[in-house]
Design an enzyme around this catalytic site. Structure first.
Site, PDB file in Angstrom:
ATOM      1  N   GLU A 344       1.646   5.242   0.841  1.00 44.43           N
ATOM      2  CA  GLU A 344       0.576   5.161  -0.322  1.00 44.43           C
ATOM      3  C   GLU A 344      -0.259   4.287   0.156  1.00 44.43           C
ATOM      4  O   GLU A 344       0.004   3.039   0.683  1.00 44.43           O
ATOM      5  CB  GLU A 344       1.211   4.717  -1.456  1.00 44.43           C
ATOM      6  CG  GLU A 344       2.098   5.404  -2.095  1.00 44.43           C
ATOM      7  CD  GLU A 344       2.495   4.801  -3.698  1.00 44.43           C
ATOM      8  OE1 GLU A 344       3.431   5.470  -4.498  1.00 44.43           O
ATOM      9  OE2 GLU A 344       2.497   3.648  -3.886  1.00 44.43           O
ATOM     10  N   CYS A 345      -1.717   4.701   0.250  1.00 46.04           N
ATOM     11  CA  CYS A 345      -2.952   3.748   0.408  1.00 46.04           C
ATOM     12  C   CYS A 345      -2.843   3.179   1.579  1.00 46.04           C
ATOM     13  O   CYS A 345      -3.160   3.880   2.834  1.00 46.04           O
ATOM     14  CB  CYS A 345      -2.983   2.644  -0.776  1.00 46.04           C
ATOM     15  SG  CYS A 345      -4.765   2.064  -0.943  1.00 46.04           S
ATOM     16  N   ALA A 346      -2.318   1.853   1.892  1.00 44.24           N
ATOM     17  CA  ALA A 346      -2.247   1.185   3.242  1.00 44.24           C
ATOM     18  C   ALA A 346      -1.184   2.145   4.247  1.00 44.24           C
ATOM     19  O   ALA A 346      -1.696   2.474   5.403  1.00 44.24           O
ATOM     20  CB  ALA A 346      -1.552  -0.185   3.023  1.00 44.24           C
ATOM     21  N   SER A 436      -0.998   9.537   0.709  1.00 44.88           N
ATOM     22  CA  SER A 436      -2.013   9.657  -0.302  1.00 44.88           C
ATOM     23  C   SER A 436      -2.531   8.214  -0.880  1.00 44.88           C
ATOM     24  O   SER A 436      -1.964   7.131  -0.530  1.00 44.88           O
ATOM     25  CB  SER A 436      -1.497  10.218  -1.448  1.00 44.88           C
ATOM     26  OG  SER A 436      -2.285  10.113  -2.656  1.00 44.88           O
TER      27      SER A 436
END
Length: 458
Positions: A344-346, A436
């Site tokens: 997720e993200c990072a 994502s």
């Protein structure tokens, strides 16, 4: 039924000082020997880190927990609160934004006011009094009367300039029916460094944060009427809620009694964004969760069968992450073997080819970079196809929180189809990888944790 004394610390707007007051109260009450349960309204990851520092002792580390009515649904607020606060003497809930601010265009949903009503908890309003005197009474009256179901039990005046200023404020509020339960001077603000996504997380400045926490507790203790606040917290009625448990949420897992797969979870200074319930769900679903630090560890934990890389600040640590070539190769090897990887993200950026020109793991055919634009907000999404994390058609609510961009933003097999507030494809599914920008809360979708563990064990 839950009978835990509780307070919600709210404010008319962001920047009023509710994080200072809430965290200071948590620390001050903890120093008095009370077992304090810390909570945060909304999806924020950083404040709960400071909350955990405020209440944890050498004997027990108690995580800060989020209460997000948008991502988890209103029906889970009471159970999640009861789960986190079990066995405590007091729960302190820090609000988000202004008291009545919630998800855009959705009324009171996910607002501090809504959560206070769901918890049947009194609100203590933190008011920035730096540019007003008598007008403070009108402001407090307006907030107290806006929604009769919201009980504002007291006010804490922040950034008060002088004894005379305090007297003017108290005189104005004398007939308001809302008692003043604390006064903090302008000089009483403890400095906490910030950067592009808010406060610098505790994990990046632990020693300094410990010292600041002691100072914060002392200043809040000196400026607030702790006895009155505790009496207000103890005036709360019982809450009709059964505690949420990860064991019940994952009760139909197929791994009961079987061999437990090792799932490595990234942590350390670069990956600090996580919800406590995620690890609890993975463990309850049958996994052995082992943390590791991509900044320091050169190999994945022994026997790793799956990998979770959450959010954080890889853009701040891009050179160090890139320099750890041995771990990058290990992550790439695991992903290319088909093992389940949830990012997720990072984590999405870490799996990319590069971040700000620095080589990353090279799992995804994409490149990340910092931008000047903040992407922030709640999202609704649908899983486009099957993955190690979600079955096709799975609907989730989540949020985005980043100042980076990825080119391209979606792969040949996207992770999600965003449906609200805009329609677009986002993220990557490749082999066992699901990556994502979207942050989700697995307590709302425990089947995702079960599915991930099952794929790791397969």
């Amino acid at each position: 039924m839950v009978n835990i004394p509780r307070l919600v610390i709210a404010a008319p707007s962001s920047g009023s000082g509710k994080t200072t007051v809430a965290t200071g109260l948590m620390a001050a009450f903890s120093e008095r020997g009370l077992a304090v349960s810390p909570h945060k309204v909304g999806p924020d990851y950083i404040d709960p880190g400071y909350h955990a520092l405020a209440v944890s002792t050498a004997a027990r580390v108690r995580p800060g927990r989020n209460l997000d009515a948008y991502m988890c649904g209103t029906e889970l607020i009471g159970p999640l609160f009861a789960h986190g606060a079990a066995g405590c003497d007091l729960a302190v809930v820090e609000g988000v934004m202004g008291l009545y601010d919630g998800a855009s265009d959705q009324g009171e949903l996910a607002s501090t006011a809504q959560v206070s009503k769901l918890l049947r908890a009194p609100v203590v309003l933190v008011v920035d009094a730096s540019s007003q005197s008598r007008s403070v009474a009108a402001l407090v009256h307006g907030f107290a009367s806006w929604d009769p179901e919201v009980r504002i039990g007291g006010v804490i005046l922040n950034k008060v300039a002088s004894d005379r200023h305090e007297r003017l404020l108290r005189d104005a509020l004398d007939g308001s029916g809302v008692p003043v339960m604390g006064v903090l001077r302008r000089t009483d603000q403890v400095g906490t460094p910030s950067r592009h996504l808010g406060l610098v997380p505790v994990a990046e400045r632990h020693a300094d944060a410990v010292g600041a926490m002691r100072e914060l507790a002392e200043r809040v203790r000196a400026g607030c009427d702790l006895e009155a606040l505790l009496a207000l917290a103890r005036s709360t009625p019982e809450l009709a809620a059964e505690p949420w448990t990860p064991e019940v949420a994952t009760a139909d897992t197929a791994l009961a009694g079987g061999r437990r797969p090792v799932i490595a979870v990234a942590g350390g200074s670069a990956f600090t964004f996580s919800y406590a319930e995620h690890t609890e769900l993975l463990t309850a679903a049958g996994a052995d969760v082992v943390p590791f630090d991509p900044l320091r560890d050169e190999r994945l934990p022994e026997g790793t069968r799956g990998l979770v890389v959450g959010g954080g600040f890889p853009e701040v640590y891009a050179p160090e992450l890139s320099a750890n070539a041995l771990l990058r190769e290990a992550v790439a090897g695991l992903a290319h073997s088909g093992a389940p990887v949830a990012a997720e993200c990072a984590g999405l950026l870490y799996l990319a080819h590069s971040l700000d020109g620095k080589p990353m793991c090279g799992v995804l055919d994409a490149h990340g970079r910092m931008s000047g634009r903040l992407t922030l907000g709640y999202r609704e999404a649908v899983a486009v196809g099957d993955s190690a994390l979600a079955a096709a058609g799975t609907r989730v609510r989540g949020h985005e929180f980043h100042r980076t961009v990825l080119d391209p933003g979606a792969g040949a097999e996207p992770a999600w189809g965003m449906v609200r507030p805009e329609r677009r494809l986002e993220g990557f599914v490749s082999g066992g990888v699901h990556a994502s920008y979207l942050h989700t809360h697995w307590a709302a979708t425990p089947a995702m944790a079960r599915r991930f563990v099952e794929r790791c064990a397969a």
